[in-house]
Design a protein around this motif. Structure first.
Motif, PDB file in Angstrom:
ATOM      1  N   ARG A 126       9.399  -5.526   2.431  1.00 57.65           N
ATOM      2  CA  ARG A 126       9.244  -4.500   3.451  1.00 57.65           C
ATOM      3  C   ARG A 126      10.522  -3.694   3.685  1.00 57.65           C
ATOM      4  N   LYS A 127      11.680  -4.362   3.646  1.00 63.32           N
ATOM      5  CA  LYS A 127      12.926  -3.707   4.045  1.00 63.32           C
ATOM      6  C   LYS A 127      13.797  -3.237   2.882  1.00 63.32           C
ATOM      7  N   ILE A 128      13.603  -3.820   1.712  1.00 64.94           N
ATOM      8  CA  ILE A 128      14.465  -3.473   0.583  1.00 64.94           C
ATOM      9  C   ILE A 128      13.694  -2.781  -0.542  1.00 64.94           C
ATOM     10  N   ILE A 129      12.615  -3.421  -0.993  1.00 61.60           N
ATOM     11  CA  ILE A 129      11.934  -2.935  -2.193  1.00 61.60           C
ATOM     12  C   ILE A 129      11.062  -1.708  -1.921  1.00 61.60           C
ATOM     13  N   LEU A 130      10.167  -1.809  -0.947  1.00 65.88           N
ATOM     14  CA  LEU A 130       9.233  -0.705  -0.710  1.00 65.88           C
ATOM     15  C   LEU A 130       9.909   0.607  -0.315  1.00 65.88           C
ATOM     16  N   PRO A 131      10.927   0.600   0.556  1.00 63.56           N
ATOM     17  CA  PRO A 131      11.569   1.884   0.879  1.00 63.56           C
ATOM     18  C   PRO A 131      12.123   2.605  -0.350  1.00 63.56           C
ATOM     19  N   GLN A 132      12.791   1.872  -1.252  1.00 63.49           N
ATOM     20  CA  GLN A 132      13.317   2.498  -2.458  1.00 63.49           C
ATOM     21  C   GLN A 132      12.196   2.890  -3.419  1.00 63.49           C
ATOM     22  N   ALA A 133      11.226   2.005  -3.573  1.00 60.27           N
ATOM     23  CA  ALA A 133      10.130   2.273  -4.509  1.00 60.27           C
ATOM     24  C   ALA A 133       9.303   3.477  -4.057  1.00 60.27           C
ATOM     25  N   THR A 134       9.110   3.616  -2.741  1.00 62.15           N
ATOM     26  CA  THR A 134       8.318   4.732  -2.226  1.00 62.15           C
ATOM     27  C   THR A 134       8.949   6.066  -2.604  1.00 62.15           C
ATOM     28  N   ILE A 135      10.259   6.161  -2.478  1.00 62.36           N
ATOM     29  CA  ILE A 135      10.947   7.400  -2.847  1.00 62.36           C
ATOM     30  C   ILE A 135      10.803   7.665  -4.340  1.00 62.36           C
ATOM     31  N   ARG A 136      10.939   6.633  -5.154  1.00 67.01           N
ATOM     32  CA  ARG A 136      10.795   6.805  -6.592  1.00 67.01           C
ATOM     33  C   ARG A 136       9.378   7.233  -6.970  1.00 67.01           C
ATOM     34  N   MET A 137       8.411   6.842  -6.161  1.00 67.57           N
ATOM     35  CA  MET A 137       7.012   7.130  -6.477  1.00 67.57           C
ATOM     36  C   MET A 137       6.537   8.472  -5.932  1.00 67.57           C
ATOM     37  N   LEU A 138       7.376   9.188  -5.193  1.00 66.71           N
ATOM     38  CA  LEU A 138       6.943  10.439  -4.563  1.00 66.71           C
ATOM     39  C   LEU A 138       6.321  11.434  -5.549  1.00 66.71           C
ATOM     40  N   PRO A 139       6.954  11.722  -6.695  1.00 67.39           N
ATOM     41  CA  PRO A 139       6.313  12.669  -7.615  1.00 67.39           C
ATOM     42  C   PRO A 139       4.928  12.207  -8.069  1.00 67.39           C
ATOM     43  N   ALA A 140       4.796  10.907  -8.332  1.00 72.60           N
ATOM     44  CA  ALA A 140       3.493  10.383  -8.745  1.00 72.60           C
ATOM     45  C   ALA A 140       2.487  10.433  -7.593  1.00 72.60           C
ATOM     46  N   PHE A 141       2.958  10.211  -6.363  1.00 73.07           N
ATOM     47  CA  PHE A 141       2.070  10.332  -5.207  1.00 73.07           C
ATOM     48  C   PHE A 141       1.558  11.761  -5.072  1.00 73.07           C
ATOM     49  N   GLY A 142       2.414  12.724  -5.397  1.00 71.16           N
ATOM     50  CA  GLY A 142       1.968  14.112  -5.390  1.00 71.16           C
ATOM     51  C   GLY A 142       0.839  14.336  -6.373  1.00 71.16           C
ATOM     52  N   SER A 143       0.924  13.673  -7.515  1.00 73.16           N
ATOM     53  CA  SER A 143      -0.156  13.785  -8.504  1.00 73.16           C
ATOM     54  C   SER A 143      -1.443  13.149  -8.000  1.00 73.16           C
ATOM     55  N   ARG A 177       2.620  -0.379  -8.498  1.00 72.77           N
ATOM     56  CA  ARG A 177       3.117  -1.550  -9.229  1.00 72.77           C
ATOM     57  C   ARG A 177       4.352  -1.194 -10.042  1.00 72.77           C
ATOM     58  N   ALA A 178       4.293  -0.055 -10.744  1.00 75.35           N
ATOM     59  CA  ALA A 178       5.441   0.359 -11.547  1.00 75.35           C
ATOM     60  C   ALA A 178       6.651   0.665 -10.666  1.00 75.35           C
ATOM     61  N   GLY A 179       6.400   1.254  -9.496  1.00 75.67           N
ATOM     62  CA  GLY A 179       7.494   1.560  -8.585  1.00 75.67           C
ATOM     63  C   GLY A 179       8.176   0.308  -8.071  1.00 75.67           C
ATOM     64  N   ILE A 180       7.385  -0.684  -7.713  1.00 74.75           N
ATOM     65  CA  ILE A 180       7.953  -1.942  -7.216  1.00 74.75           C
ATOM     66  C   ILE A 180       8.727  -2.659  -8.319  1.00 74.75           C
ATOM     67  N   GLU A 181       8.169  -2.681  -9.520  1.00 76.74           N
ATOM     68  CA  GLU A 181       8.826  -3.375 -10.620  1.00 76.74           C
ATOM     69  C   GLU A 181      10.076  -2.639 -11.112  1.00 76.74           C
ATOM     70  N   SER A 182      10.234  -1.377 -10.707  1.00 79.66           N
ATOM     71  CA  SER A 182      11.418  -0.628 -11.136  1.00 79.66           C
ATOM     72  C   SER A 182      12.670  -1.016 -10.348  1.00 79.66           C
TER      73      SER A 182
END
Length: 221
Positions: free
Chosen positions: A135-152, A109-114
């Motif tokens: 699908r094409k604009i928000i999630l691709p960018q948000a996923t990259i931003r969320m990578l460190p948190a996904f690692g956690s 949620r935080a990634g999408i809202e960023s």
């Protein structure tokens, strides 16, 4: 104090099978938690208000209850209420998913809202639907931003599998307790377990961090 690692050598197959269960439970629970977290985050952001409030209550509840309590309740109390008994592995998987998904949902949620609202408006101006924008604009960018948190999240999933020993899941920690009790060598056994967890977790954190360093520029907007 004399050091004797012979119980580890004599029972290496026993340990290996427990390590395999730990890896399997970790991977499956991480995947199910991320998928469930994605659904929860999307429904919270784009679903009806009444559903959003229910999901907020779920997220806050899961984050307020220790994972140990969740596992014990699902394994011992849920069968009494529902008449459905889970085998230990599946009870652990359900408990881990319910618990970790709450954290994953907040990360997503935080990634999408960023992502800046202007990108959504630009997509709408181009005639894209909200689903296409997501699908094409928000999630691709948000996923990259969320990578460190996904690692956690992945790290949490791996470490929390050790708690599954309380409901007799035959994972690494459960096998270690058995061998330590039989051999009276807790120092050697639990030291080896600590090293195995480190060897499992350290590469995961490094790989995620390296991937983020290489892809971070794609998430900037």
């Amino acid at each position: 104090m004399d050091v004797d690692f012979s119980p580890l050598i004599d029972n290496w197959r026993f340990f290996a099978s427990g390590f395999g269960v730990t890896v399997a439970l970790s991977v499956i629970s991480a995947i199910t938690s991320l998928l469930a977290g994605l659904v929860i985050a999307l429904l919270r952001l784009y679903g009806p208000r009444w559903l959003s409030r229910l999901l907020v209550f779920y997220v806050d509840t899961m984050r307020a209850i220790p994972i140990l309590v969740v596992l014990v309740w699902i394994y011992f109390a849920f069968p009494i209420l529902a008449g459905v008994t889970f085998p230990p592995f599946w009870a652990a998987l359900v408990g881990l998913t319910l618990h970790i998904a709450a954290y994953a949902a907040e990360i997503i949620r935080a990634g999408i809202e960023s992502i800046r609202p202007g990108q959504t408006r630009a997509g709408l101006a181009l005639g894209m639907s909200r689903a296409q924008i997501l699908r094409k604009i928000i999630l691709p960018q948000a996923t990259i931003r969320m990578l460190p948190a996904f690692g956690s999240v992945l790290t949490m999933a791996i470490k929390d599998t050790a708690i599954a020993t309380v409901i007799a899941v035959p994972e690494l920690m459960h096998r270690a307790e058995t061998v330590a009790g039989q051999s009276y060598r807790p120092v050697e056994v639990f030291t080896a377990v600590m090293v195995l967890y480190f060897l499992l977790l350290f590469p995961v954190t490094r790989v995620v961090d390296r991937a983020y360093q290489k892809l971070a520029h794609l998430g900037r907007s």
